[in-house]
Design an enzyme around this catalytic site. Structure first.
Site, PDB file in Angstrom:
ATOM      1  N   ARG A  43       0.832   7.411   3.689  1.00  0.00           N
ATOM      2  CA  ARG A  43       0.616   8.977   2.564  1.00  0.00           C
ATOM      3  C   ARG A  43      -0.135   9.739   3.762  1.00  0.00           C
ATOM      4  NH1 ARG A  43       5.418   7.651   2.352  1.00  0.00           N
ATOM      5  NH2 ARG A  43       6.705   7.426   0.270  1.00  0.00           N
ATOM      6  N   GLU A  66       2.693  17.723   3.625  1.00  0.00           N
ATOM      7  CA  GLU A  66       3.920  17.707   4.779  1.00  0.00           C
ATOM      8  C   GLU A  66       5.624  18.150   4.027  1.00  0.00           C
ATOM      9  OE1 GLU A  66       4.180  13.222   5.201  1.00  0.00           O
ATOM     10  OE2 GLU A  66       6.226  13.659   4.110  1.00  0.00           O
ATOM     11  N   HIS A  94       7.318  12.475   9.948  1.00  0.00           N
ATOM     12  CA  HIS A  94       7.851  11.221   8.618  1.00  0.00           C
ATOM     13  C   HIS A  94       8.834  10.796   9.074  1.00  0.00           C
ATOM     14  CE1 HIS A  94       6.732  10.502   4.191  1.00  0.00           C
ATOM     15  NE2 HIS A  94       7.484   9.476   4.880  1.00  0.00           N
TER      16      HIS A  94
HETATM   17  P1  NAI Z   1       3.300  -2.798   0.133  1.00  0.00           P
HETATM   18  O1  NAI Z   1       2.932  -2.531  -1.434  1.00  0.00           O
HETATM   19  O2  NAI Z   1       3.986  -4.156   0.545  1.00  0.00           O
HETATM   20  O3  NAI Z   1       1.454  -3.019   0.331  1.00  0.00           O
HETATM   21  C1  NAI Z   1       1.036  -2.050   0.218  1.00  0.00           C
HETATM   22  C2  NAI Z   1      -0.469  -2.606   0.032  1.00  0.00           C
HETATM   23  O4  NAI Z   1      -1.627  -2.228  -0.164  1.00  0.00           O
HETATM   24  C3  NAI Z   1      -1.148  -3.668  -0.781  1.00  0.00           C
HETATM   25  O5  NAI Z   1      -1.018  -5.555   0.294  1.00  0.00           O
HETATM   26  C4  NAI Z   1      -1.882  -3.090  -1.540  1.00  0.00           C
HETATM   27  O6  NAI Z   1      -2.640  -4.651  -1.730  1.00  0.00           O
HETATM   28  C5  NAI Z   1      -2.636  -2.864  -0.690  1.00  0.00           C
HETATM   29  N1  NAI Z   1      -3.469  -1.699  -1.061  1.00  0.00           N
HETATM   30  C6  NAI Z   1      -3.746  -1.749  -3.059  1.00  0.00           C
HETATM   31  N2  NAI Z   1      -4.088  -0.472  -2.954  1.00  0.00           N
HETATM   32  C7  NAI Z   1      -5.223  -0.346  -2.128  1.00  0.00           C
HETATM   33  C8  NAI Z   1      -6.652  -0.313  -2.129  1.00  0.00           C
HETATM   34  N3  NAI Z   1      -7.236   0.691  -3.082  1.00  0.00           N
HETATM   35  N4  NAI Z   1      -7.200  -0.630  -1.109  1.00  0.00           N
HETATM   36  C9  NAI Z   1      -6.624  -0.954   0.374  1.00  0.00           C
HETATM   37  N5  NAI Z   1      -5.340  -1.505  -0.323  1.00  0.00           N
HETATM   38  C10 NAI Z   1      -4.999  -1.620  -1.017  1.00  0.00           C
HETATM   39  O7  NAI Z   1       3.279  -1.878   0.996  1.00  0.00           O
HETATM   40  P2  NAI Z   1       4.454  -1.449   2.038  1.00  0.00           P
HETATM   41  O8  NAI Z   1       6.062  -1.506   2.127  1.00  0.00           O
HETATM   42  O9  NAI Z   1       3.296  -2.405   2.916  1.00  0.00           O
HETATM   43  O10 NAI Z   1       4.272  -0.044   2.748  1.00  0.00           O
HETATM   44  C11 NAI Z   1       2.399   0.227   3.088  1.00  0.00           C
HETATM   45  C12 NAI Z   1       2.873   2.040   2.340  1.00  0.00           C
HETATM   46  O11 NAI Z   1       3.466   2.416   3.666  1.00  0.00           O
HETATM   47  C13 NAI Z   1       3.892   2.543   1.510  1.00  0.00           C
HETATM   48  O12 NAI Z   1       3.167   2.859   0.732  1.00  0.00           O
HETATM   49  C14 NAI Z   1       4.458   4.045   1.705  1.00  0.00           C
HETATM   50  O13 NAI Z   1       2.747   4.847   2.253  1.00  0.00           O
HETATM   51  C15 NAI Z   1       4.143   4.077   3.344  1.00  0.00           C
HETATM   52  N6  NAI Z   1       5.644   4.079   4.035  1.00  0.00           N
HETATM   53  C16 NAI Z   1       5.919   4.666   5.242  1.00  0.00           C
HETATM   54  C17 NAI Z   1       6.990   4.731   5.560  1.00  0.00           C
HETATM   55  C18 NAI Z   1       7.238   6.069   6.722  1.00  0.00           C
HETATM   56  O14 NAI Z   1       8.539   6.365   7.200  1.00  0.00           O
HETATM   57  N7  NAI Z   1       6.357   6.635   7.291  1.00  0.00           N
HETATM   58  C19 NAI Z   1       8.306   3.963   5.294  1.00  0.00           C
HETATM   59  C20 NAI Z   1       7.743   3.298   3.959  1.00  0.00           C
HETATM   60  C21 NAI Z   1       6.333   3.572   3.631  1.00  0.00           C
END
Ligand code: NAI
Length: 341
Positions: free
Chosen positions: A234, A263, A295
């Site tokens: 993000r 964005e 994105h």
């Molecule tokens: P997820 O929920 O499986 O993993 C997120 C991880 O971040 C978790 O392990 C969580 O403990 C950790 N986390 C939360 N707060 C934190 C903090 N303060 N410090 C360090 N780690 C922290 O999510 P997933 O599926 O891996 O997605 C990650 C991110 O990817 C999403 O939140 C989204 O922003 C982004 N995304 C981007 C897309 C794109 O098209 N570019 C599409 C889908 C997701």
């Protein structure tokens, strides 16, 4: 049941229509974004289907609720654009697609690293113009470089797994440890240590109050000269102006972004005949060692099929009077208040 699909593109229509085939879901597509002014377009619908830049705020939700809309079906995982407190107060159910293809984002992440390392964006243009000079294209290798993965959930874990194949040294930072990532040989360290030791830093945590601008002037000041920064999560995880200062001084070696702080004003639209008014973004575009994609991390055929399938499942469950499988839950068991991306 009739559904109003906002921020619709041709690919949304294609994949959602295919997923809804044979059901009694009737889809109506609108190119416009949802907000308080456009919400009346959903008149006669029981649900709306929205994406990352729709404004599902109190004014929009109030209009939707008055017209009998009971479900907001997000065709994405993040729900930071939804006023969950207002939705809960109005009794509007919010559902999302929590996981579709983490591989899609993970693979784009590594593609950005490789493209920046081997300067593919420059090489592509040169060769097309008949310039086969290699000056300025000297590359780096991922082999045995140290990569710091911030956020080791679904996407971060796959990035770590791919990079383990390149024999990278892996550092990780997360609030919770992922044993699969540790099994790859990754070492969990404090954020400051990750910043100090990494050749490449890649962001895979959600946007929350705790992660807002997690990469900023202070964290960048700890990084190695020549550090590469990748953000496919993000935009607001990164202070873009601090990154520009780092690029101008030469401290930051390369930047790959699939997301940008502002964005919403730019991405997903063809603005090629317009003058970009965002000077910070325009400055980012001028650096030879920066690659920005709009994105598109999620934008693969398998991911769009999964998103459409799960969105239709959420809508169908709601139509049957059941809780959608992707309902956004709170700690208290109802709807959430996280800013998860
Ligand atoms: P997820 O929920 O499986 O993993 C997120 C991880 O971040 C978790 O392990 C969580 O403990 C950790 N986390 C939360 N707060 C934190 C903090 N303060 N410090 C360090 N780690 C922290 O999510 P997933 O599926 O891996 O997605 C990650 C991110 O990817 C999403 O939140 C989204 O922003 C982004 N995304 C981007 C897309 C794109 O098209 N570019 C599409 C889908 C997701």
């Amino acid at each position: 049941m009739k559904i109003a699909v906002f921020s619709s593109k041709s690919y949304d229509e294609e994949f959602l229509r295919a997923a809804a085939q044979g059901s009694d879901i009737e889809l109506v597509f609108f190119e416009t974004r949802l907000n308080g002014s456009t919400a009346p377009l959903a008149r006669g619908c029981r649900a709306v289907c929205v994406f990352v830049n729709d404004h599902v705020d109190e004014p929009a939700l109030s209009v939707l609720h008055e017209m009998g809309v009971g479900l907001v079906a997000l065709r994405c995982s993040g729900y930071n654009n939804v006023d969950l407190a207002a939705a809960e107060r109005l009794g509007v159910v919010v559902a999302r697609v929590p996981a579709y293809s983490p591989h899609a984002v993970a693979e784009l992440t590594v593609a950005l690293m490789l493209s920046l390392d081997r300067k593919l964006h420059k090489a592509y243009n040169r060769v097309r113009e008949g310039n086969f000079n290699l000056e300025g294209l000297l590359g780096a290798e991922l082999f045995r470089r140290t990569v710091g993965v911030i956020g080791t959930g679904k996407i971060g874990a796959i990035v770590a797994k791919i990079l383990a194949g390149f024999e990278c040294r892996l550092l990780a930072y997360d609030l919770v440890r992922n044993s699969e990532v540790e099994a790859l040989g990754a070492r969990y360290v404090a954020l400051d240590d990750l910043c100090r030791e990494s050749d490449i830093i890649t962001l895979h945590c959600p946007l929350t109050p705790g992660t807002y601008r997690i990469i900023n002037e202070d964290s960048l000041s700890l990084t190695k000269p020549g550090v590469m920064l990748i953000n496919t999560s993000r935009g607001k995880l990164v202070d873009t102006e601090a990154v520009i200062r780092g690029l101008k001084s030469g401290h930051i070696g390369a930047v790959g972004l699939d997301v940008y702080e502002e964005e919403e004003e730019l991405f997903f639209e063809d603005l090629s005949n317009q003058v970009i008014q965002d000077d910070v973004f325009a400055r980012m575009l001028t650096f030879p060692n920066v690659i920005i994609t709009g994105h598109q991390g999620y934008f693969t055929r398998p991911a769009l099929e999964a998103i459409a399938r799960q969105t239709v499942e959420n809508i169908a469950a709601f139509a049957r009077g059941e809780t959608p499988p992707g309902v956004v839950e709170t700690a208290s068991g109802r709807r959430g208040t996280s800013l998860a991306g």
